[in-house]
Write a protein that holds these residues in place. Structure first.
Motif, PDB file in Angstrom:
ATOM      1  N   VAL A 151       4.506  -6.676   7.725  1.00  0.00           N
ATOM      2  CA  VAL A 151       3.348  -6.350   6.947  1.00  0.00           C
ATOM      3  C   VAL A 151       3.803  -5.014   6.017  1.00  0.00           C
ATOM      4  O   VAL A 151       3.338  -4.752   4.993  1.00  0.00           O
ATOM      5  CB  VAL A 151       2.101  -6.025   7.794  1.00  0.00           C
ATOM      6  N   LEU A 152       4.828  -4.114   6.707  1.00  0.00           N
ATOM      7  CA  LEU A 152       5.204  -3.124   5.846  1.00  0.00           C
ATOM      8  C   LEU A 152       6.333  -3.624   4.408  1.00  0.00           C
ATOM      9  O   LEU A 152       6.205  -2.972   3.506  1.00  0.00           O
ATOM     10  CB  LEU A 152       6.189  -2.034   6.658  1.00  0.00           C
TER      11      LEU A 152
ATOM     12  N   VAL B  47       5.204  -5.975  12.400  1.00  0.00           N
ATOM     13  CA  VAL B  47       4.592  -4.632  11.610  1.00  0.00           C
ATOM     14  C   VAL B  47       5.835  -4.530  10.616  1.00  0.00           C
ATOM     15  O   VAL B  47       5.196  -4.080   9.416  1.00  0.00           O
ATOM     16  CB  VAL B  47       4.924  -3.605  12.669  1.00  0.00           C
TER      17      VAL B  47
ATOM     18  N   MET C 126       6.647  -6.042  16.983  1.00  0.00           N
ATOM     19  CA  MET C 126       7.644  -5.380  16.126  1.00  0.00           C
ATOM     20  C   MET C 126       7.910  -5.870  14.836  1.00  0.00           C
ATOM     21  O   MET C 126       7.731  -5.281  13.529  1.00  0.00           O
ATOM     22  CB  MET C 126       8.695  -4.779  16.914  1.00  0.00           C
TER      23      MET C 126
END
Lengths: 125, 291
Positions: free
Chosen positions: B96-97, B93, B90
């Protein structure tokens, strides 16, 4: 660039550090898709780890499945989150080839030279 | 990616400002560092694999060691590690966002996602500390490290018991289980049992062990403990330094350093490191906890 003596003018040094709103939307969709893939693989791994004794598969097969799933997970992280899939070919090879070669070399020695540790144990102790 | 930026000469390669890799010096050096770091972990995990199979008949099964879950009683094998894995994925993620938001020069977005990444990293570190605590303190029941003696296995071979860890079947402490398996490596085959006179002798020659350190391990072979401390410890050190570096970059994002610079490449570089930490955990999870 005016100092260039090459007959073909090289590209000026640039690097993709920006993208448009449109590209951003696409990038975010890929990111979330990859998240679901990674979550699904992890869920399968944990579930398999808990139930494999009850479904009549051999430990060897389970182990191989774990290893294949792990490599798949690693591929998705490196290719999409670390963005390696979209780098230029020379870049990709520079990163992947040395690592894979050294890792295989290490594994080869662990497997083939491993027999000596058994001998050592018998001679030394 | 459509729009690219001509970067300042300080971050460019020498030689007519041409990058053969289409990447900045800093980003490429981060990748090279990650390769060397990956090889360190490859070394750790192959050594683990070697000893795990070398001592396969007396190696503990991770799912019998890590069975605790915070605030819950009973047996929950692998559940907590699975949660830790989920937290780390998580945080990858969210990282990378943050990088994606940086590509759009969206300072608010970078701040938000990088902040969440910091929180994810901190939760993971806390989880690891909790797991170390449990591994070091061990169970209430403890185990017996056997002293000098010999036992005959079902297949007729005679084995020395020195240093072998035997575990109690239950609180009544009437039956000790010897960790030898009928077929080496087969985690389903039952353990040998010690009762009565044999048990009394084993207790007299042996020593009670609670938890694990670098020389003793309640759960089985001491090398299992050593590898646990070294591999998860080395990985935890990476997570810790990752959190520290992310925090420094986070402060810079808030201060507008990268907005002024015109690009958020620094977020991308620390992002690579953070994904690498996640990547290593994917392998640790499989080779230490699953197989």
């Amino acid at each position: 660039m005016e100092h260039s003596h090459d007959h073909h003018t090289p590209e000026p040094y640039k690097y993709a550090v920006h993208h448009s709103e449109e590209d951003g939307k696409k990038a975010r969709r890929v990111i979330w898709n990859m998240f679901w893939v990674l979550l699904a693989i992890t869920t399968v791994e944990v579930t398999l780890g808990l139930i494999w004794k009850n479904i009549g598969v051999s430990w060897g097969a389970v182990k191989m499945t774990f290893i294949v799933l792990t490599i798949a997970k690693a591929y998705y992280i490196v290719a999409y989150y670390m963005h390696l899939k979209h780098e230029v070919k020379a870049f990709k090879n520079t990163i992947i080839v040395p690592f894979v070669l050294f890792a295989l070399y290490l594994l080869y020695h662990i497997i083939t030279e491993g027999v000596y540790s058994e001998m050592m144990e018998k001679w030394l102790y | 990616m459509s729009n690219s930026t001509v970067m300042d000469s300080k971050t460019a390669w020498g030689g007519n400002n041409v990058s053969p890799y289409g990447a900045s010096y800093g980003k490429l050096m981060m990748w090279f560092f990650l390769i060397s770091d990956a090889l360190t972990f490859t070394g750790f995990l192959s050594a683990y694999g070697f000893y795990r199979h070398y001592y396969s008949s007396i190696w503990p099964t991770a799912e019998n060691v890590f069975t605790h879950f915070p605030f819950m009683h009973g047996n929950h094998p692998l559940l907590y590690v699975a949660l830790m894995t989920f937290i780390l994925i998580m945080s990858s993620v969210t990282m990378v966002l943050a990088v994606e938001a940086g590509h759009r020069m969206d300072k608010k977005g970078v701040t938000f996602w990088l902040g969440l990444t910091l929180i994810g990293g901190a939760i993971f570190l806390g989880s690891q500390a909790w797991e170390w605590y449990h591994f070091i303190h061990g169970t209430e029941l403890g185990a017996i490290e056997l002293g000098k003696g010999y036992y005959t296995l079902p297949d007729g071979t005679v084995e020395s018991t020195k240093g072998i860890i035997a575990r109690w079947t239950d609180d009544s402490k009437q039956v000790l289980l010897l960790p030898w398996r009928e077929i080496a490596g087969d985690v389903t085959s039952p353990y040998l049992q010690l009762t009565g006179q044999e048990l009394t002798e084993a207790l007299a020659a042996g020593k009670e062990i609670y938890g694990a350190n670098l020389t003793h391990n309640e759960y089985g072979h001491p090398l299992f403990g050593d590898f646990f401390f070294f591999i998860t410890g080395f990985h935890g050190t990476h997570v810790f330094s990752g959190v520290v570096i992310n925090f420094i970059v986070f402060v810079n994002v808030i201060m507008g350093t990268y907005q002024k610079r015109g690009h958020y490449e620094m977020v991308e570089k620390v992002g690579l490191y953070w994904h690498f930490v996640d990547l290593v955990w994917v392998f640790v999870f499989t080779f230490f906890y699953l197989v």
